[in-house]
Design a protein around this motif. Structure first.
Motif, PDB file in Angstrom:
ATOM      1  N   SER A 178       2.263  -7.166  11.504  1.00 33.32           N
ATOM      2  CA  SER A 178       2.409  -6.049  10.640  1.00 33.32           C
ATOM      3  C   SER A 178       2.692  -6.158   9.170  1.00 33.32           C
ATOM      4  CB  SER A 178       3.325  -5.101  11.441  1.00 33.32           C
ATOM      5  OG  SER A 178       2.464  -4.878  12.519  1.00 33.32           O
ATOM      6  N   ASP A 179       2.375  -5.226   8.227  1.00 33.47           N
ATOM      7  CA  ASP A 179       2.909  -5.282   6.940  1.00 33.47           C
ATOM      8  C   ASP A 179       4.255  -4.639   6.901  1.00 33.47           C
ATOM      9  OD1 ASP A 179       3.458  -4.286   4.111  1.00 33.47           O
ATOM     10  OD2 ASP A 179       2.330  -2.665   4.570  1.00 33.47           O
ATOM     11  N   PHE A 180       5.520  -5.222   6.405  1.00 37.86           N
ATOM     12  CA  PHE A 180       6.579  -4.509   6.330  1.00 37.86           C
ATOM     13  C   PHE A 180       7.158  -4.653   4.908  1.00 37.86           C
ATOM     14  CE2 PHE A 180       9.114  -5.250  10.610  1.00 37.86           C
ATOM     15  CZ  PHE A 180       7.842  -4.215  11.286  1.00 37.86           C
ATOM     16  N   GLY A 181       6.081  -4.873   4.044  1.00 31.35           N
ATOM     17  CA  GLY A 181       6.510  -4.877   2.520  1.00 31.35           C
ATOM     18  C   GLY A 181       6.553  -4.047   1.601  1.00 31.35           C
ATOM     19  N   THR A 182       6.792  -2.756   2.050  1.00 29.37           N
ATOM     20  CA  THR A 182       6.869  -1.518   1.143  1.00 29.37           C
ATOM     21  C   THR A 182       7.853  -1.662  -0.195  1.00 29.37           C
ATOM     22  OG1 THR A 182       6.187   0.025   2.645  1.00 29.37           O
ATOM     23  CG2 THR A 182       7.254   0.964   0.961  1.00 29.37           C
ATOM     24  N   ARG A 183       9.139  -2.181   0.531  1.00 32.74           N
ATOM     25  CA  ARG A 183      10.392  -2.258  -0.508  1.00 32.74           C
ATOM     26  C   ARG A 183      10.071  -3.101  -1.528  1.00 32.74           C
ATOM     27  NH1 ARG A 183      15.020  -2.857   2.876  1.00 32.74           N
ATOM     28  NH2 ARG A 183      13.658  -1.506   4.566  1.00 32.74           N
ATOM     29  N   ARG A 184       9.506  -4.360  -1.236  1.00 35.50           N
ATOM     30  CA  ARG A 184       9.166  -5.435  -2.349  1.00 35.50           C
ATOM     31  C   ARG A 184       7.756  -5.560  -2.995  1.00 35.50           C
ATOM     32  NH1 ARG A 184      13.445  -9.001   0.615  1.00 35.50           N
ATOM     33  NH2 ARG A 184      15.300  -7.729   0.697  1.00 35.50           N
ATOM     34  N   ARG A 185       7.172  -4.733  -2.741  1.00 36.85           N
ATOM     35  CA  ARG A 185       5.678  -4.594  -2.998  1.00 36.85           C
ATOM     36  C   ARG A 185       5.676  -4.722  -4.694  1.00 36.85           C
ATOM     37  NH1 ARG A 185       4.456   1.576  -1.563  1.00 36.85           N
ATOM     38  NH2 ARG A 185       4.962   2.611  -3.507  1.00 36.85           N
ATOM     39  N   TYR A 186       4.341  -5.330  -5.026  1.00 35.06           N
ATOM     40  CA  TYR A 186       3.989  -5.515  -6.290  1.00 35.06           C
ATOM     41  C   TYR A 186       3.712  -3.920  -6.930  1.00 35.06           C
ATOM     42  CZ  TYR A 186       1.626  -7.512 -10.335  1.00 35.06           C
ATOM     43  OH  TYR A 186       1.416  -7.678 -11.647  1.00 35.06           O
ATOM     44  N   MET A 317       9.513  -7.822  24.467  1.00 33.27           N
ATOM     45  CA  MET A 317       8.802  -8.071  22.850  1.00 33.27           C
ATOM     46  C   MET A 317      10.047  -8.661  22.083  1.00 33.27           C
ATOM     47  SD  MET A 317       6.067  -7.737  20.587  1.00 33.27           S
ATOM     48  CE  MET A 317       4.922  -6.500  21.185  1.00 33.27           C
ATOM     49  N   LEU A 318       9.702  -9.683  21.461  1.00 31.55           N
ATOM     50  CA  LEU A 318      10.347 -10.229  20.091  1.00 31.55           C
ATOM     51  C   LEU A 318       9.956  -9.904  18.810  1.00 31.55           C
ATOM     52  CD1 LEU A 318      11.764 -13.841  21.515  1.00 31.55           C
ATOM     53  CD2 LEU A 318      13.050 -11.341  21.721  1.00 31.55           C
ATOM     54  N   THR A 319      10.341  -9.147  18.176  1.00 30.05           N
ATOM     55  CA  THR A 319       9.606  -8.731  16.729  1.00 30.05           C
ATOM     56  C   THR A 319      10.775  -9.586  15.744  1.00 30.05           C
ATOM     57  OG1 THR A 319       9.082  -6.590  17.453  1.00 30.05           O
ATOM     58  CG2 THR A 319       9.359  -7.066  15.222  1.00 30.05           C
ATOM     59  N   PHE A 320       9.900 -10.349  14.804  1.00 32.71           N
ATOM     60  CA  PHE A 320      10.576 -11.302  13.788  1.00 32.71           C
ATOM     61  C   PHE A 320      10.182 -10.597  12.453  1.00 32.71           C
ATOM     62  CE2 PHE A 320       9.713 -13.920  17.632  1.00 32.71           C
ATOM     63  CZ  PHE A 320      11.129 -14.845  17.701  1.00 32.71           C
ATOM     64  N   SER A 321      11.301 -10.487  11.523  1.00 34.95           N
ATOM     65  CA  SER A 321      11.037  -9.784  10.361  1.00 34.95           C
ATOM     66  C   SER A 321      11.829 -10.351   9.147  1.00 34.95           C
ATOM     67  CB  SER A 321      11.279  -8.235  10.510  1.00 34.95           C
ATOM     68  OG  SER A 321      12.845  -8.164  11.052  1.00 34.95           O
ATOM     69  N   ASP A 322      12.240 -11.665   9.304  1.00 38.13           N
ATOM     70  CA  ASP A 322      12.885 -12.154   8.218  1.00 38.13           C
ATOM     71  C   ASP A 322      12.384 -13.130   7.501  1.00 38.13           C
ATOM     72  OD1 ASP A 322      15.143 -12.994   6.850  1.00 38.13           O
ATOM     73  OD2 ASP A 322      15.888 -14.515   8.448  1.00 38.13           O
ATOM     74  N   PHE A 344       5.295  -9.622  14.624  1.00 41.34           N
ATOM     75  CA  PHE A 344       5.831 -10.419  13.223  1.00 41.34           C
ATOM     76  C   PHE A 344       5.626  -9.168  12.091  1.00 41.34           C
ATOM     77  CE2 PHE A 344       4.388 -13.613  16.041  1.00 41.34           C
ATOM     78  CZ  PHE A 344       5.713 -14.561  16.282  1.00 41.34           C
ATOM     79  N   GLY A 345       6.785  -8.778  11.721  1.00 44.70           N
ATOM     80  CA  GLY A 345       6.821  -8.143  10.335  1.00 44.70           C
ATOM     81  C   GLY A 345       6.655  -8.744   9.130  1.00 44.70           C
ATOM     82  N   ILE A 346       5.765  -8.956   8.411  1.00 42.85           N
ATOM     83  CA  ILE A 346       5.894  -9.865   7.117  1.00 42.85           C
ATOM     84  C   ILE A 346       5.920  -8.821   5.920  1.00 42.85           C
ATOM     85  CG2 ILE A 346       4.713 -11.648   5.702  1.00 42.85           C
ATOM     86  CD1 ILE A 346       3.186 -12.481   8.462  1.00 42.85           C
ATOM     87  N   GLY A 347       6.691  -9.201   5.192  1.00 46.18           N
ATOM     88  CA  GLY A 347       7.063  -8.318   3.988  1.00 46.18           C
ATOM     89  C   GLY A 347       6.774  -8.914   2.614  1.00 46.18           C
ATOM     90  N   THR A 348       7.725  -9.607   1.886  1.00 50.24           N
ATOM     91  CA  THR A 348       7.073  -9.966   0.507  1.00 50.24           C
ATOM     92  C   THR A 348       6.195 -10.858   0.439  1.00 50.24           C
ATOM     93  OG1 THR A 348       9.746  -9.749   0.354  1.00 50.24           O
ATOM     94  CG2 THR A 348       8.616 -10.518  -1.724  1.00 50.24           C
ATOM     95  N   ASN A 349       5.804 -11.910   1.585  1.00 50.24           N
ATOM     96  CA  ASN A 349       4.728 -12.708   1.308  1.00 50.24           C
ATOM     97  C   ASN A 349       3.357 -12.208   1.468  1.00 50.24           C
ATOM     98  OD1 ASN A 349       3.181 -14.815   3.227  1.00 50.24           O
ATOM     99  ND2 ASN A 349       4.166 -15.749   1.438  1.00 50.24           N
ATOM    100  N   LEU A 350       3.314 -10.885   1.859  1.00 44.21           N
ATOM    101  CA  LEU A 350       2.074 -10.039   2.055  1.00 44.21           C
ATOM    102  C   LEU A 350       1.871  -9.297   0.809  1.00 44.21           C
ATOM    103  CD1 LEU A 350       1.291  -9.007   5.606  1.00 44.21           C
ATOM    104  CD2 LEU A 350       0.595 -10.950   4.442  1.00 44.21           C
ATOM    105  N   THR A 351       3.076  -8.545   0.459  1.00 43.86           N
ATOM    106  CA  THR A 351       2.592  -7.504  -0.465  1.00 43.86           C
ATOM    107  C   THR A 351       3.080  -7.772  -1.972  1.00 43.86           C
ATOM    108  OG1 THR A 351       5.068  -6.536  -0.206  1.00 43.86           O
ATOM    109  CG2 THR A 351       3.011  -5.658   1.180  1.00 43.86           C
ATOM    110  N   ASN A 352       3.717  -9.419  -2.197  1.00 42.41           N
ATOM    111  CA  ASN A 352       4.174  -9.344  -3.506  1.00 42.41           C
ATOM    112  C   ASN A 352       3.873 -11.024  -3.506  1.00 42.41           C
ATOM    113  OD1 ASN A 352       5.097  -9.468  -6.262  1.00 42.41           O
ATOM    114  ND2 ASN A 352       6.635  -8.216  -5.620  1.00 42.41           N
ATOM    115  N   ASP A 353       2.873 -11.470  -3.469  1.00 43.35           N
ATOM    116  CA  ASP A 353       2.752 -12.937  -3.396  1.00 43.35           C
ATOM    117  C   ASP A 353       1.657 -13.269  -4.462  1.00 43.35           C
ATOM    118  OD1 ASP A 353       2.870 -15.597  -3.024  1.00 43.35           O
ATOM    119  OD2 ASP A 353       1.359 -15.604  -1.260  1.00 43.35           O
TER     120      ASP A 353
END
Length: 404
Positions: A178-186, A317-322, A344-353
């Motif tokens: 899932s996309d967890f990247g709102t806070r660090r998005r481009y 369920m194990l949810t990873f988000s780090d 898996f919640g992927i943040g910065t690597n999806l929304t600001n790479d």
């Protein structure tokens, strides 16, 4: 003069867990008062000092505090089965108050932001402020080359996900991100483009986004339960400090009665969490979220804990988000797939790479009801408090040794 277009255009443009936490606070602790402090953990790596965006940030905050929920947004929130109708009635009247946010700078070019006020207001500012700071900062660095590089990396991710999905054994639990990247998005537009691209490439893998506005707009699942601030607040909410985790989980269960069952484990470290996560909670919650420390060691501890309680870990369920990317997520999925369901919640690597060094910024709860609160993270750099005496006391109560 050109019309100013605000960065945040909708109060839904935040993460789902803000709504789920706010609902509990409104129903159970409406008088709670919070203080949040902003930190940039990598100030020395910025291209220019964050202090330079202060004026624009103040303008964006003024715009943010004029927003209200529209009827279609309220209808959407009402359609989520875990959101209660009286909470939506409250949101219908809701508006953020500008007086609760103070922005300043120091002599070294650092940006200081302090949010102080009732939790039902203060808690809601975090994601908007972080998204605004990111967008203002990167706006000055944007060039056609940067966007082209971002697109190249995004297409590579889509291709990699298609390859991994094709290699997945149908008998295994699914590989879900899932996309967890709102806070660090481009930017919001870039975040939307990323989600659409990956969803079109691998709909069976891309299961949703934490961003409620984009979930509504794109017709995909909004994802989220609780954040550290929720559990931290209980360090100051009329329970014995030793019992704060149990009290937080208990109040969550009382509110959601089996819904939103992923518990966050690293407010005082995994070992201390598991001491409180007894058979009652282990049966009630669907699983656990990892957000600091070694993810393999953490998952192994979770497995041993469920085994000891005679619970079949494959039902959990194990949810990873780090700090994840696709490769790390896939490796963790391979390691745990025979013992757990994973996501898996992927943040910065999806929304600001896009090739720039990203900002490592946070806006964390440091006080609740006039008392210090803190997180003893499994990653030393993530521990944050304004009060070292309280931190030492917290370590003592939960038997967490100080890092070397």
């Amino acid at each position: 003069m050109a019309q100013h277009t605000a960065i945040i255009q909708s109060l839904l443009d935040t993460d789902l867990y803000k709504f789920t936490m706010l609902q509990v606070i409104l129903h159970q602790f409406p008088q709670a008062h919070g203080v949040y402090e902003f930190r940039c953990r990598n100030n020395d790596q910025t291209v220019y000092p964050l202090a330079e965006i202060q004026t624009e940030l103040e303008q964006e905050l003024d715009s943010l505090c004029q927003l209200q929920f529209t009827q279609s947004e309220l209808d959407y929130l009402r359609s989520l089965r875990f959101i209660k109708s009286d909470f939506v009635d409250y949101l219908e009247l809701f508006q953020l108050k500008r007086r609760f946010v103070k922005v300043g700078t120091d002599s070294e070019g650092r940006l200081n932001i302090r949010v102080e006020g009732p939790m039902i207001q203060a808690m809601f500012f975090e994601i908007y402020i972080l998204a605004i700071v990111n967008e203002l900062y990167f706006r000055r660095l944007e060039t056609p080359e940067v966007l082209a590089e971002g697109e190249r990396r995004l297409q590579a991710k889509a291709a990699l996900l298609q390859e991994l999905a094709a290699s997945q054994n149908p008998a295994d639990p699914p590989f879900l991100i899932s996309d967890f990247g709102t806070r660090r998005r481009y930017t919001l537009a870039w975040q939307e483009h990323v989600i659409k691209t990956l969803y079109a490439a691998v709909p069976e893998v891309m299961r949703g986004t934490s961003n409620v506005y984009l979930a509504k707009k794109l017709g995909i699942t909004p994802i989220g339960t609780m954040a550290h601030e929720f559990l931290q607040a209980f360090q100051a909410l009329d329970v014995r400090l030793r019992d704060f985790q149990k009290a937080a989980l208990e109040s969550w269960v009382r509110e959601y009665r089996g819904d939103l069952g992923i518990a966050l484990t690293d407010v005082v470290g995994m070992d201390a969490f598991l001491r409180d996560f007894d058979l009652y909670f282990a049966k009630l919650f669907d699983g656990l979220r990892h957000d600091s420390g070694d993810p393999y060691a953490w998952g192994d501890k979770a497995y041993a804990h469920y085994k000891k309680l005679k619970i079949d870990s494959r039902t959990k369920m194990l949810t990873f988000s780090d700090g994840l990317d696709i490769e790390k997520s896939w490796a963790l999925h391979q390691y745990f797939k025979n013992r757990f369901k994973t996501s898996f919640g992927i943040g910065t690597n999806l929304t600001n790479d896009l090739g720039h060094t990203t900002l490592n910024i946070v806006l964390k709860l440091v006080e609740c009801n006039g008392q210090s609160v803190a997180k003893l993270s499994d990653s030393p750099g993530k521990t944050m408090t304004d009060n070292d005496t309280f931190l030492a006391y917290l370590r003592q109560v939960f038997q967490v040794p100080a890092p070397e």
